[in-house]
Design a protein around this motif. Sequence first.
Motif, mmCIF file in Angstrom:
data_model
loop_
_atom_site.group_PDB
_atom_site.id
_atom_site.type_symbol
_atom_site.label_atom_id
_atom_site.label_comp_id
_atom_site.label_asym_id
_atom_site.label_seq_id
_atom_site.Cartn_x
_atom_site.Cartn_y
_atom_site.Cartn_z
ATOM 1 N N GLY A 1 0.821 -1.201 0.000
ATOM 2 C CA GLY A 1 0.000 0.000 0.000
ATOM 3 C C GLY A 1 0.856 1.251 0.000
ATOM 4 O O GLY A 1 1.859 1.344 -0.707
ATOM 5 N N THR A 2 0.485 2.226 0.813
ATOM 6 C CA THR A 2 1.246 3.460 0.959
ATOM 7 C C THR A 2 2.312 3.271 2.024
ATOM 8 O O THR A 2 2.016 2.862 3.149
ATOM 9 C CB THR A 2 0.325 4.630 1.349
ATOM 10 O OG1 THR A 2 -0.669 4.798 0.336
ATOM 11 C CG2 THR A 2 1.113 5.921 1.493
ATOM 12 N N VAL A 3 3.559 3.570 1.651
ATOM 13 C CA VAL A 3 4.691 3.328 2.554
ATOM 14 C C VAL A 3 5.516 4.606 2.678
ATOM 15 O O VAL A 3 5.884 5.212 1.667
ATOM 16 C CB VAL A 3 5.588 2.185 2.035
ATOM 17 C CG1 VAL A 3 6.780 1.975 2.963
ATOM 18 C CG2 VAL A 3 4.788 0.894 1.885
ATOM 19 N N GLN A 4 5.793 5.004 3.918
ATOM 20 C CA GLN A 4 6.713 6.112 4.172
ATOM 21 C C GLN A 4 8.084 5.531 4.484
ATOM 22 O O GLN A 4 8.207 4.601 5.283
ATOM 23 C CB GLN A 4 6.221 6.968 5.344
ATOM 24 C CG GLN A 4 4.921 7.701 5.056
ATOM 25 C CD GLN A 4 4.463 8.559 6.229
ATOM 26 O OE1 GLN A 4 5.127 8.633 7.266
ATOM 27 N NE2 GLN A 4 3.319 9.211 6.061
ATOM 28 N N LEU A 5 9.119 6.110 3.864
ATOM 29 C CA LEU A 5 10.465 5.533 3.910
ATOM 30 C C LEU A 5 11.472 6.601 4.314
ATOM 31 O O LEU A 5 11.368 7.749 3.906
ATOM 32 C CB LEU A 5 10.811 4.987 2.517
ATOM 33 C CG LEU A 5 12.058 4.140 2.323
ATOM 34 C CD1 LEU A 5 11.964 2.858 3.120
ATOM 35 C CD2 LEU A 5 12.236 3.821 0.842
ATOM 36 N N GLY B 1 -4.871 6.415 6.527
ATOM 37 C CA GLY B 1 -3.642 7.155 6.784
ATOM 38 C C GLY B 1 -3.043 6.924 8.144
ATOM 39 O O GLY B 1 -2.208 7.710 8.607
ATOM 40 N N ARG B 2 -3.406 5.837 8.813
ATOM 41 C CA ARG B 2 -2.854 5.500 10.117
ATOM 42 C C ARG B 2 -1.748 4.448 9.957
ATOM 43 O O ARG B 2 -1.767 3.656 9.013
ATOM 44 C CB ARG B 2 -3.944 4.951 11.041
ATOM 45 C CG ARG B 2 -5.151 5.854 11.207
ATOM 46 C CD ARG B 2 -4.823 7.104 11.979
ATOM 47 N NE ARG B 2 -4.458 6.806 13.355
ATOM 48 C CZ ARG B 2 -4.105 7.736 14.251
ATOM 49 N NH1 ARG B 2 -4.036 9.005 13.888
ATOM 50 N NH2 ARG B 2 -3.802 7.380 15.484
ATOM 51 N N PHE C 1 20.287 2.013 8.831
ATOM 52 C CA PHE C 1 19.123 1.146 8.666
ATOM 53 C C PHE C 1 18.001 1.895 7.962
ATOM 54 O O PHE C 1 17.925 3.126 8.002
ATOM 55 C CB PHE C 1 18.649 0.575 10.015
ATOM 56 C CG PHE C 1 18.030 1.561 10.963
ATOM 57 C CD1 PHE C 1 16.649 1.740 11.015
ATOM 58 C CD2 PHE C 1 18.825 2.298 11.831
ATOM 59 C CE1 PHE C 1 16.073 2.635 11.913
ATOM 60 C CE2 PHE C 1 18.256 3.200 12.728
ATOM 61 C CZ PHE C 1 16.875 3.360 12.770
ATOM 62 N N VAL C 2 17.153 1.124 7.302
ATOM 63 C CA VAL C 2 15.995 1.668 6.600
ATOM 64 C C VAL C 2 14.799 1.602 7.536
ATOM 65 O O VAL C 2 14.503 0.553 8.113
ATOM 66 C CB VAL C 2 15.708 0.870 5.311
ATOM 67 C CG1 VAL C 2 14.408 1.346 4.669
ATOM 68 C CG2 VAL C 2 16.864 1.016 4.340
ATOM 69 N N ALA C 3 14.107 2.719 7.676
ATOM 70 C CA ALA C 3 12.873 2.782 8.459
ATOM 71 C C ALA C 3 11.711 2.957 7.494
ATOM 72 O O ALA C 3 11.719 3.882 6.672
ATOM 73 C CB ALA C 3 12.920 3.936 9.453
ATOM 74 N N ALA C 4 10.730 2.071 7.559
ATOM 75 C CA ALA C 4 9.587 2.130 6.655
ATOM 76 C C ALA C 4 8.310 1.829 7.417
ATOM 77 O O ALA C 4 8.288 0.937 8.272
ATOM 78 C CB ALA C 4 9.762 1.142 5.505
ATOM 79 N N VAL C 5 7.265 2.584 7.108
ATOM 80 C CA VAL C 5 5.966 2.420 7.762
ATOM 81 C C VAL C 5 4.892 2.324 6.693
ATOM 82 O O VAL C 5 4.796 3.212 5.828
ATOM 83 C CB VAL C 5 5.642 3.594 8.704
ATOM 84 C CG1 VAL C 5 4.294 3.379 9.379
ATOM 85 C CG2 VAL C 5 6.734 3.772 9.747
#
Length: 317
Positions: free
Chosen positions: A140-144, A178-179, A168-172
């Motif tokens: 889906g929608t991923v913030q990186l 949008g939660r 390190f890579v941080a991804a949400v």
Amino acid sequence: MAQNRIQFQAGMSMPEFLAQYGTEAQCEAALERVRWPEGFRCPRCGGDAHCVLRSSPRKVFQCNACRHQASLIAGTVMQGTKLPLTTWFLAIYLVSQAKTGIASLALKRHLGVSYPTAWALKHKLMQAMTEREERYTLSGTVQLDDAYLGGERTGGKAGRGSENKVPFVAAVSLTDAGRPLRVKLTPVAGFSFQAITEWARAYLTPGSTVHSDGLACFNAVTMAGCRHQPTVVAGRKPKDLPEFHWVNTVLGNLKTSLSGSYHAFAFSKYAPRYLAAFAYRFNRRFDLAALPGRLLVAAAHCRPLPEQSLRLADSRC
């Protein structure tokens, strides 16, 4: 201010835990259900006909067909332990219910064991968390974002060249509303196009939409079949960048968690476990009461870890 239902959920209380897992017999029964939910199966021939031997402190199952013997803890992260299962289960409870993690020294005092024992026990459980987290991808929608664990050593280099910094890579990933849904915190060799390509192919579902800053290496997510929407930060503060609100929030929570629980640890060796333990708890935050049971499942299906393997550095760090 309204209470956050996730943060203020009841979880599993200590009396509830002791009622379910307070005796060795209860722990044995719970572990047996987790390992063989449909009854014992011989790990060698797959047969189900067996007998139970009680010559040792714990159950030993003997297959009637091939005579292979398997103890209750054989093949799990608990293999070879001399600790009672009640100690392991209490450790599982404490590690899973501590929102910001628990230091080995605190675990030592709660369990009544030596510090090396508490350290090894905790790292085995964190390895079980790490292996469980490896199974999931983001969609889906991923913030990186790019991030670093650790800092400058006395007399060493500062900034990105510091010997004690682990990239390190941080991804949400986000829900349709949008939660934040799931988080991935993954050490990488560096922020190169090749490293991010390998990371994206391993942890992103093709078709995802990835939002990142203008770091050139993040264009590599397109190699994994994802859409890339970069935003040039240009010196703006995090509050002015809603595109990265949740990944910045997660990184802030991670920093608070690590600094609040640990004075120091070997970033270059154990970063994957500490990051995965944070992600494991975050990704299962919607049902805190179920966390001890889920970590028991992870521990029962994690391969045995001798001391030498437990102390090996991760090749990505």
